[in-house]
Design a protein around this motif. Structure first.
Motif, mmCIF file in Angstrom:
data_model
loop_
_atom_site.group_PDB
_atom_site.id
_atom_site.type_symbol
_atom_site.label_atom_id
_atom_site.label_comp_id
_atom_site.label_asym_id
_atom_site.label_seq_id
_atom_site.Cartn_x
_atom_site.Cartn_y
_atom_site.Cartn_z
ATOM 1 N N GLU A 512 0.829 -1.214 0.000
ATOM 2 C CA GLU A 512 0.000 0.000 0.000
ATOM 3 C C GLU A 512 0.862 1.263 0.000
ATOM 4 O O GLU A 512 0.582 2.236 -0.692
ATOM 5 N N LYS A 513 1.934 1.225 0.796
ATOM 6 C CA LYS A 513 2.818 2.385 0.898
ATOM 7 C C LYS A 513 3.507 2.647 -0.448
ATOM 8 O O LYS A 513 3.585 3.796 -0.910
ATOM 9 N N ARG A 515 2.473 1.735 -3.384
ATOM 10 C CA ARG A 515 1.468 2.170 -4.361
ATOM 11 C C ARG A 515 1.279 3.696 -4.293
ATOM 12 O O ARG A 515 1.129 4.367 -5.311
ATOM 13 N N ASP A 516 1.310 4.230 -3.066
ATOM 14 C CA ASP A 516 1.118 5.679 -2.895
ATOM 15 C C ASP A 516 2.358 6.486 -3.275
ATOM 16 O O ASP A 516 2.246 7.636 -3.694
ATOM 17 N N GLU A 539 -1.057 -4.809 -4.860
ATOM 18 C CA GLU A 539 -1.656 -3.506 -5.153
ATOM 19 C C GLU A 539 -1.267 -3.167 -6.597
ATOM 20 O O GLU A 539 -0.255 -3.674 -7.106
#
Length: 595
Positions: A512-513, A515-516, A539
């Protein structure tokens, strides 16, 4: 010689150790008020900024009491942080006494406890001092109560304020009265303990020693018993803020030796110096090799800075013999070095010194510890997560453990117990010092405390808890290698070794990290986490689309469809051959994994 007193000051960080040393130097006339500056023994900029002692210092103070009796007081200023515990233990071995400083506003904290145990093991005479009594929040009675209960020190403490100069005369008188004088053994062969060294670009390695037997003088041939290296002594002397040459150093004295030693790694802290032709039969006890406990990759931000990093590490190693490094290559980061450190503070200090003193811009990968694995009846040491063996090849794996001591107010006990449980800690002791303060002892994997534990502990206790640890025997662990694949390629810099039960949550956090953080590309970028070749989290970074229909002002639908199909085919090709650009912030994400 019976008027020599060798002593050190031990305390928790920020309890006023360096300020007390300043006042002692002033009171004994070792340094004038004009030359005086705060934390004068901490000569490194980093030490002064952070308020910590990184390197041990020695200073000789000549003092005449009110009866006209002359004394030599040798103050050995020791590092305070757990990473340098071995150096502290060797410095304590060179002393007969210790001034134990306790902050009247903070009371007994974790390192106070740890350093008192070290001093007690070294059989030193402990002189307790309750410092900062001038502050409005000072509570000397509570500090005394904690000292008696938690440290089991019964001696009446001296009340002092190093900042205001209160109690300094009483401390000096107590050192003279209570610290045993140095034993004088002149007839025996030379036996001197090496407890520190530093590099001088003109004279080579300068060795700091405490002479226990015999004497050392210029022209003598000496031998270092552990490294078995022999040298001729060019100069001896003592340190009184600067080096002062003397004819010889006798039994009981502390000073320096210059012997044209070119390589600092020939000098081992805790080694014994003796005369080559008449060696001692009793080398000093307690020597051990200093091995790195924490490893991390250091990479230049730009490939062109690789040679600069190599040169800087070589120069830094001259002044820091505990730093270990060797070249390594990463698919994602290019050429760099894998470096070994004594702990996470040591890593921070080295990184900061490289950036300040050498003007480098470097990237540090997530720190990891050394694991020991048994595979096909042979043992393998693993210092890099990327080299971790497949689970099918591992019979057993051991991970390093520490015994952590936490001193905290009772109000925050629940959140601290919860934090230790999450970090796989096993409670060994819970002891109340009084109705407000509690001591906890836990056995915790070293890997769980090197990333973010200290910050999490401070958050859980609103800054009131203190923390210290000692290394204990490794224990068997159920560990797995978690790999991150970006666009179907494994990025070795994101590989982490983690406990089987935590792999899923860390995998979700990292994917998630990333992806951001990773910018969108002209093609779709999948981010996957895998354990034992099984994908456990995914992701996707969505594609940046160009509006290919913008130039269509009408016409048949088939024309639009044709353009969209052409774009789709182009994206497919790009996806196959496209290289993903990973920004530096993505690598910092791994450093912030919350256990």
């Amino acid at each position: 010689m019976s008027n020599i007193r060798n002593f050190c000051i031990i305390a928790h960080i920020d309890h006023g150790k360096s300020t007390l040393a300043d006042r002692l130097l002033e009171y004994t006339g070792t340094i004038s008020r004009r030359e005086m500056k705060d934390q004068i023994l901490d000569d490194m900029e980093l030490e002064r900024e952070r308020g910590i002692t990184i390197k041990a210092k020695v200073v000789r103070m000549d003092y005449t009491d009110k009866n006209g009796v002359k004394y030599i007081l040798n103050l050995i200023d020791t590092p305070g942080h757990v990473d340098f515990t071995y150096e502290v233990s060797r410095s304590l071995a060179a002393c007969e006494g210790a001034i134990l400083v306790i902050d009247a506003t903070q009371g007994v904290e974790a390192q106070t406890l740890a350093n008192t145990m070290l001093a007690r093991n070294a059989k030193l005479k402990i002189i307790p001092v309750i410092n900062k009594i001038d502050l409005p929040t000072a509570d000397a009675n509570s500090a005394y109560e904690q000292m008696k209960e938690g440290l089991e020190v019964d001696a009446d403490p001296i009340l002092a304020s190093a900042k205001e100069g209160l109690g300094i005369r009483e401390i000096v008188d107590s050192v003279i009265a209570n610290v045993p004088p140095a034993k004088v053994v002149k007839e025996d062969p030379l036996s001197a303990l090496v407890f520190d060294s530093f590099y001088d670009s003109y004279r080579g390695v300068i060795v700091i020693i405490r002479v226990f037997a015999g004497k050392i003088r210029k022209g003598m041939k000496v031998k270092f018993m552990v490294s078995d290296a022999e040298y001729e002594v060019l100069e001896v002397g003592y340190i009184k803020m600067k080096m002062i040459e003397s004819d010889e150093l006798s039994s009981g004295e502390v000073g320096y030796v210059v012997a044209r030693i070119k390589d600092i790694h020939n000098i081992k802290i805790g080694d014994t110096i003796t005369e080559s032709e008449n060696p001692t039969r009793h080398p000093h006890k307690g020597y051990k090799e200093i091995n790195p406990f924490v490893f991390a990759g250091l990479y230049p931000n730009m490939t062109s800075e690789y040679d600069g990093l190599k040169t800087a590490l070589g120069k830094l190693k001259l002044s820091d013999s505990s730093l270990v490094y060797f070249p390594e290559t990463s698919v994602a980061l290019g050429f760099g070095f894998r470096c070994g450190f004594l702990g996470s503070l040591h890593l921070e200090i080295v990184k900061e010194r490289l950036e300040r003193e050498f003007g480098l811009n470097i990237l540090v990968t997530a720190p990891n510890v050394i694991y020991k694995a048994k595979s096909k009846d042979k043992f393998v040491k693993i210092d890099n997560p990327a080299k971790f063996l497949n689970s099918s090849d591992i019979e057993e794996i051991w991970e390093p453990y520490v015994e952590a001591t936490i001193v905290c107010p009772v109000d925050y006990l629940g959140s601290i117990l919860d934090l230790c449980r999450k970090r796989r800690g096993k409670q060994m002791l819970m002891k109340y010092m009084n109705t407000k303060i509690v001591i906890l002892k836990y056995h915790i994997p070293l890997a769980e405390i090197i990333i973010g534990f200290y910050d999490a502990l401070k958050s859980a206790s609103k800054g009131y808890a203190s923390f210290d640890y000692v290394h204990i025997n490794p224990q068997l662990g159920d560990l797995v290698k978690l790999e991150i694949m970006i666009n179907a390629e494994v990025v070795d810099a994101f590989t982490v070794i983690t406990h089987k039960d935590k792999a899923q949550s860390i995998a979700h956090y990292l994917t998630e990290k990333l992806r951001d953080i990773i910018p969108r590309h002209m093609f779709e970028v999948p981010i996957q986490a895998k354990v034992n070749n099984k994908i456990i989290a995914r992701e996707t970074i969505s594609v940046v689309r160009k509006d290919v229909l913008a130039k269509c002002y009408g016409g048949d639908i088939t024309r639009k469809r044709k353009l969209l199909e052409k774009q789709k085919e182009g994206k497919r090709k790009m996806r196959r051959f496209g290289k993903v650009d990973i920004p530096p912030e993505a690598f910092i994400a791994v450093l912030k994994i919350d256990g």
